[in-house]
Write a protein that holds these residues in place. Sequence first.
Motif, short mmCIF file in Angstrom:
data_model
loop_
_atom_site.label_atom_id
_atom_site.label_comp_id
_atom_site.label_asym_id
_atom_site.label_seq_id
_atom_site.Cartn_x
_atom_site.Cartn_y
_atom_site.Cartn_z
N TYR A 199 30.52 25.23 41.76
CA TYR A 199 30.89 26.65 41.69
C TYR A 199 30.57 27.24 40.14
N PHE A 200 30.19 28.36 40.25
CA PHE A 200 30.23 29.28 39.10
C PHE A 200 31.00 30.52 39.13
N VAL A 201 32.15 30.73 38.42
CA VAL A 201 32.89 32.05 38.87
C VAL A 201 32.98 32.77 37.46
N SER A 202 32.38 34.10 37.92
CA SER A 202 32.21 35.19 36.79
C SER A 202 33.44 36.20 36.73
N TYR A 203 34.06 36.35 35.58
CA TYR A 203 34.97 37.62 35.85
C TYR A 203 34.17 38.64 35.24
N LYS A 204 34.59 39.72 36.10
CA LYS A 204 33.91 41.11 35.72
C LYS A 204 34.74 42.22 35.86
N GLY A 205 34.09 43.31 35.29
CA GLY A 205 34.90 44.74 35.64
C GLY A 205 34.27 45.30 36.83
N LYS A 206 34.53 46.36 36.90
CA LYS A 206 33.80 47.08 38.13
C LYS A 206 32.40 47.29 38.04
N LYS A 207 31.87 47.41 37.10
CA LYS A 207 30.37 47.31 36.79
C LYS A 207 29.76 46.10 37.29
N GLY A 208 30.58 45.11 37.59
CA GLY A 208 29.92 43.98 38.03
C GLY A 208 29.24 44.34 39.62
N LEU A 209 29.68 45.15 40.10
CA LEU A 209 29.14 45.06 41.26
C LEU A 209 27.42 45.95 41.39
N GLU A 210 27.26 46.46 40.40
CA GLU A 210 25.83 46.73 40.04
C GLU A 210 25.20 45.64 39.60
N PHE A 214 40.72 42.89 42.25
CA PHE A 214 42.03 42.84 41.79
C PHE A 214 42.26 43.97 41.03
N ARG A 215 43.68 44.25 40.92
CA ARG A 215 44.10 45.13 40.08
C ARG A 215 45.22 44.21 39.42
N LEU A 216 45.39 44.01 38.15
CA LEU A 216 46.50 43.47 37.49
C LEU A 216 47.57 44.17 37.52
N GLU A 217 47.81 45.52 37.47
CA GLU A 217 49.00 46.29 37.38
C GLU A 217 48.19 47.63 38.29
N GLU A 218 49.14 48.47 38.61
CA GLU A 218 48.62 49.74 39.45
C GLU A 218 47.65 50.57 38.75
N ASP A 219 47.97 50.38 37.50
CA ASP A 219 46.92 51.63 36.63
C ASP A 219 45.92 50.93 36.12
N GLU A 220 45.72 49.57 36.00
CA GLU A 220 44.66 48.94 35.48
C GLU A 220 43.46 49.13 36.47
N ALA A 221 42.27 48.81 35.63
CA ALA A 221 41.02 49.09 36.09
C ALA A 221 40.66 47.88 37.14
N GLU A 222 39.86 48.18 38.03
CA GLU A 222 39.55 47.08 39.02
C GLU A 222 39.14 45.88 38.40
N ARG A 223 39.18 44.55 38.88
CA ARG A 223 38.48 43.37 38.24
C ARG A 223 38.14 42.78 39.17
N LEU A 224 36.89 42.03 39.10
CA LEU A 224 36.14 41.43 40.26
C LEU A 224 35.96 39.97 39.71
N LEU A 225 35.93 39.10 40.83
CA LEU A 225 35.66 37.62 40.59
C LEU A 225 34.50 37.33 41.48
N ILE A 226 33.59 36.97 40.77
CA ILE A 226 32.25 36.58 41.65
C ILE A 226 32.13 35.21 41.56
N ARG A 227 32.14 34.63 42.92
CA ARG A 227 32.12 33.26 42.96
C ARG A 227 30.50 32.61 43.67
N ILE A 228 29.92 32.08 42.81
CA ILE A 228 28.62 31.77 43.07
C ILE A 228 28.48 29.98 43.56
N LYS A 229 28.00 29.71 44.43
CA LYS A 229 27.59 28.38 44.90
C LYS A 229 26.32 27.89 44.57
N LYS A 230 26.31 26.80 43.61
CA LYS A 230 24.89 25.96 43.31
C LYS A 230 24.45 25.38 44.56
#
Length: 226
Positions: free
Chosen positions: A157-168, A190-206
Motif C-alpha cells: 500500500y501507498f498512503v497519501s496524507y492530504k488536505g481537503k483538496k485531495g478530493l479533487e 479526519f479533523r485533529l481538532e474541532e476547528d481544524e481543517a479536514e484531513r484525508l488519508l488516501i489508501r492506494i493498493k498496488k
Amino acid sequence: MEQSIEKLISDNAEKFEKYYNMLVEWNQKFNLTAITDREGVFVKHFADSLLGERYVPQNATVLDVGTGAGFPGIPLKIVYPEIDFVLVDSLNKRVKFLKDVKEALGLEGLEALHGRAEDLARDKSLRAAFDLCVSRAVANLSVLSEYCVPFVRTNGYFVSYKGKKGLEEISNAQNCMNVLGCKIEKVDDFRLEEDEAERLLIRIKKCKGTPKLYPRKAGTPSKNPL
C-alpha cells in the motif's frame, strides 16, 4: 494496530519531547518547519503524522518519501519501534537532522537516505521492497503516486496524507492509477481538532508490478503528470 493518538504520544512522551526540542533547535539554523510552538507541533505534526498508524501492518517495512523534518515517519517509528523505516529526502541538511534524531532517540531500524525518489526508485534494493509507503503533502496525488508506488511490493500500500483538496486530486488520478497498476481502495477523513481543517488519508493498493518506465526521470512527473 489502531490506538488513541493521545495515548500513543503520552506513552512515548520523553521521545516526543526530545524530538520537539531538536526540531526547534535545528530550525534556528535552517528552515525545517514554519510551525514551532509546542502545541502546534504536537497537533499539526506529531498527531497528524500518527493518523496513519492504523495502516501500518505488523512486521512491515515502511518508506517515507519526502519526509522533510521526519513527518510522518519518525512519529510512526517512535510508536512502533519494532518496525523498520526508511526515510527519504532530497535535501542533505534535513537528512543530517534525521540521523541526529535517530541517534538521540535511539531509534534502531531506521535509515535516512539522501536522494530524489525518481532516482532511488531505480535502486534494485529499494524498488518494490516495501509493504507500505507513506508521504505527507509533498505533491499532487498523480505526481506523488508516480514517486511512491514503484517502491511498494505488489499487494502492498501507498498512503497519501492530504488536505481537503485531495478530493479533487483523486478525481484526476484515475489514469495514473491505471498506468501504475494500482487502485484507490479507501479514503478516510479526519479533523485533529474541532476547528481544524479536514484531513484525508488516501489508501492506494498496488495490484501489479510497476512498468519499468516509471518513475520517469527527475522533474518529468511534476511537469507532465500522468
